[in-house]
Design an enzyme around this catalytic site. Structure first.
Site, PDB file in Angstrom:
ATOM      1  N   TYR A 109       0.860  -1.180   0.000  1.00  0.00           N
ATOM      2  CA  TYR A 109       0.000   0.000   0.000  1.00  0.00           C
ATOM      3  C   TYR A 109       0.902   1.239   0.000  1.00  0.00           C
ATOM      4  CZ  TYR A 109      -3.384   3.473   1.767  1.00  0.00           C
ATOM      5  OH  TYR A 109      -4.162   4.586   1.934  1.00  0.00           O
ATOM      6  N   ASP A 151      -2.289  -1.198  -3.951  1.00  0.00           N
ATOM      7  CA  ASP A 151      -2.635   0.186  -4.248  1.00  0.00           C
ATOM      8  C   ASP A 151      -1.333   0.964  -4.362  1.00  0.00           C
ATOM      9  OD1 ASP A 151      -3.516   2.772  -4.380  1.00  0.00           O
ATOM     10  OD2 ASP A 151      -4.664   2.724  -2.511  1.00  0.00           O
TER      11      ASP A 151
END
Length: 264
Positions: A109, A151
């Site tokens: 992330y 992400d």
């Protein structure tokens, strides 16, 4: 065949009902979640076990960030890197131990980077660039067949955003971020699996802001989520899907899942 999914869930405990629906309907072998927003002690292990996802690697943090990889097939935790260099829980790596044995799946992330694309004016933007630089140093040393998903908080191509010219000065699509992400990609020779199957310049989005009330009509999306693989592993990918309908589910994440199938 092995299928791997990636999804920024934006609080796994809050959205466990739609995670359960996704796992029931799509049944990927491995699911990598980002922004779980919980520590390991309060992670919903029982709910995943009940769905058949009995193998876990959880790197959590209270209220913020956090990543988790759950699986129907055996795996073991492989690594935890502090690419943020401040203790934030933004990465966990696993290694498959039976099917696809030796394959490494890295779940990351990347920081969003704040609103101003200038490290002098915005500390968060500098942290994002430094995070990617540390990832790049790591990528140059990879030896195992590796899939990195998550992400990335960068939409590199013009067709990865709703408006290329409008977003050139908006964090996530600035030329500097795209350049830094490309350096990371080149450090290992990663293949962008999504774009192997959904060819540029075809539209490809994975995130739509909560601020957009009718996201389908406005369609102001960006491709912030990615699945990249070592060249030999990428060559074994047989399919890739973006599940946009999940953005319409009850209490949705602002991101949607990606799934890639591999002939392993």
């Amino acid at each position: 065949m092995i299928s791997v999914a990636s999804w920024n869930i934006n609080s796994v405990r809050l959205r466990m009902p739609i995670v359960a629906r996704f796992l029931t309907e799509e049944a990927p072998d491995v699911l990598c979640l980002q922004e779980i927003k919980t520590v390991e002690e309060t992670f919903p292990f029982e709910a995943f076990n009940a769905l058949g996802y009995t193998h876990h690697a959880v790197h959590g943090q209270k209220g913020y960030h956090g990543v988790a990889t759950v699986s129907r097939i055996p795996l073991k935790e492989y690594s935890r890197h502090d690419w943020q260099d401040n203790g934030e829980a933004r990465h966990v790596g696993v290694e498959l131990t039976e099917q696809g044995k030796g394959t490494v799946i890295e779940n990351v992330y990347v920081p969003a980077g704040g609103d101003i694309p200038d490290r002098e004016q915005n500390v968060k933007f500098g942290q994002k660039l430094d995070f990617l630089a540390r990832m790049t140093d790591w990528a140059g040393k990879i030896e195992a067949p590796t899939l990195i998903v998550g992400d990335f908080n960068i939409a590199p191509l013009p067709s990865d955003v709703w408006g290329h010219k409008q977003l050139l000065k908006v964090v996530s699509h600035t030329p500097l971020e795209v350049q830094v992400l490309q350096k990371f990609k080149d450090a290992h020779g990663f293949i962008d699996i999504g774009r192997e199957h959904i060819r540029d310049p075809e539209r490809y989005f994975s995130w739509w802001s909560y601020r957009s009330k009718d996201w389908r009509v406005n369609d102001r999306g960006r491709r912030l989520d990615h699945m990249w693989a070592s060249p030999d592993l990428a060559a074994k990918s047989t399919g890739h899907r973006v599940l946009e309908d999940c953005r319409d589910w009850e209490k949705p994440s602002d991101h949607v899942p990606l799934i890639t199938e591999f002939d392993l």
